[in-house]
Design an enzyme around this catalytic site. Structure first.
Site, mmCIF file in Angstrom:
data_model
loop_
_atom_site.group_PDB
_atom_site.id
_atom_site.type_symbol
_atom_site.label_atom_id
_atom_site.label_comp_id
_atom_site.label_asym_id
_atom_site.label_seq_id
_atom_site.Cartn_x
_atom_site.Cartn_y
_atom_site.Cartn_z
ATOM 1 N N LYS A 157 -9.869 34.917 2.108
ATOM 2 C CA LYS A 157 -9.271 33.775 2.812
ATOM 3 C C LYS A 157 -8.239 33.123 1.888
ATOM 4 O O LYS A 157 -8.478 32.049 1.328
ATOM 5 C CB LYS A 157 -10.356 32.777 3.205
ATOM 6 C CG LYS A 157 -11.046 33.153 4.516
ATOM 7 C CD LYS A 157 -12.110 32.163 4.918
ATOM 8 C CE LYS A 157 -11.575 30.912 5.564
ATOM 9 N NZ LYS A 157 -11.068 31.075 6.917
HETATM 10 N N1 PMP Z 1 -10.996 35.450 11.272
HETATM 11 C C1 PMP Z 1 -10.187 34.599 10.632
HETATM 12 C C2 PMP Z 1 -8.781 34.990 10.384
HETATM 13 C C3 PMP Z 1 -10.655 33.333 10.222
HETATM 14 O O1 PMP Z 1 -9.854 32.486 9.570
HETATM 15 C C4 PMP Z 1 -11.989 32.980 10.504
HETATM 16 C C5 PMP Z 1 -12.509 31.624 10.085
HETATM 17 N N2 PMP Z 1 -13.015 31.642 8.790
HETATM 18 C C6 PMP Z 1 -12.803 33.915 11.165
HETATM 19 C C7 PMP Z 1 -12.277 35.133 11.540
HETATM 20 C C8 PMP Z 1 -14.255 33.611 11.455
HETATM 21 O O2 PMP Z 1 -14.972 33.568 10.254
HETATM 22 P P1 PMP Z 1 -16.282 32.667 10.082
HETATM 23 O O3 PMP Z 1 -17.168 32.979 11.226
HETATM 24 O O4 PMP Z 1 -16.833 33.078 8.789
HETATM 25 O O5 PMP Z 1 -15.825 31.245 10.121
#
Ligand code: PMP
Length: 306
Positions: A157
């Site tokens: 991220k």
């Molecule tokens: N894809 C992207 C590009 C994201 O930014 C997120 C949010 N973190 C997710 C998927 C979903 O991830 P999570 O369930 O860990 O929040």
């Protein structure tokens, strides 16, 4: 996004004092990694959903990005999250840890600066609107392609990666949709701008494999909850036309939670109503995060309030 305190490199500082200098490298080149985590109200007090998994992904992001000698451990950061929630006395909140390259030369070499850490918390409603969970949302397939792992990492991220999400999200909302489906560089369905995507067909749940997506922690929770409910969960390549003819579609992420999708590219999904399997998964997820489901014990980290 207001709170009383923000945790900055080991200290809780008043909200107004959590500032960075104009020449901070992270600000110029997106040299930062972050997490989005939620803390929910339960009968036993505030509880953070899958805190360890989120902090471990934060550390994986910094590792994949290439930062060496990062000074904090997973345990220290989990403790810092608890401290920040306690200091702000929130019973439920969104949690935003950010590791940002700071204090160094304004260089394209990350070894020329130092990683600093901040953790903010604030009370935040549903990302896609309060009615999104009950009524469902409309999406378009974006003309912006999702990241190629050899161009920008998809497993980390990294703040700079989110310029791609921002362009797709802005275009989608200007076109009257709520979210964008993004295709990977080969043209298969990848994910949304901040959520993973699932389709239901013939009573089974399908989702793209992990290859070019962020490995969502909610996605993982959904796979476990679906299997607990006896619903088959399949990871495979999906195309945009498979989405058009799906019985149901839903998306999920920490900020959005579990959100039904009722239209894509002006085509109704199923009968255009929130689907039954989506409702089942959504109910199970909602119970779990509020301490009621059978998985709550293993996934919630309770915060003791002073
Ligand atoms: N894809 C992207 C590009 C994201 O930014 C997120 C949010 N973190 C997710 C998927 C979903 O991830 P999570 O369930 O860990 O929040």
């Amino acid at each position: 996004m207001k709170s009383e305190y923000i945790w900055m490199d080991g200290k809780l500082v008043p909200f107004e004092q959590a500032t960075v200098h104009f020449l901070t490298p992270a600000l110029h080149y997106g040299l930062a990694v972050f997490e989005g985590i939620r803390c929910y109200k339960t009968d036993k007090g505030p509880a953070v959903f899958r805190l360890k998994e989120h902090i471990d992904r934060l550390l994986m992001s910094i590792h994949a990005f290439g930062v060496q000698n990062f000074p904090y451990s997973s345990e220290e950061l989990c403790y810092a999250v608890h401290q920040t929630i306690q200091a702000n006395k929130f019973s439920s909140c969104y949690i935003r840890p950010l590791i940002y390259m700071s204090d160094g030369l304004l260089s394209l070499n990350i070894d020329a600066s130092r990683p600093a850490v901040g953790i903010a918390v604030w009370e935040w409603g549903k990302l896609l609107g309060e009615e999104s969970a009950s009524k469902g949302i409309k999406m378009i397939v974006s003309s912006f392609t999702r990241l190629h792992p050899n161009v920008n990492l998809t497993k980390a991220k990294i703040s700079g990666n989110y310029a791609n999400s921002v362009m797709a999200k802005t275009l989608a909302t200007r076109l009257g949709a709520d979210e964008a489906v993004m295709l990977d560089p080969e043209g298969f369905v990848a994910e949304c701008t901040g959520e993973n995507i699932f389709m239901v067909r013939g009573g089974k749940i399908y989702t793209p494999s992990r290859t070019t997506i962020l490995e969502g922690i909610t996605r993982d929770a959904i796979s476990v909850l679906a299997q607990d409910l006896g619903i088959e969960f399949i990871e495979e390549s999906l195309t945009r036309d498979q989405l058009y003819i799906a019985d149901e579609i839903f998306i999920c992420g920490t900020a959005a939670e579990v959100i039904p999708v009722i239209e894509i590219d002006f085509r109704k999904i199923g009968d255009g109503q929130v689907g039954l399997i989506t409702k089942k998964v959504q109910k199970s997820f909602t119970e779990t995060i509020h301490g009621k489901g059978q998985r709550s014990k293993e996934w919630l980290s309770f915060v003791s309030m002073p």
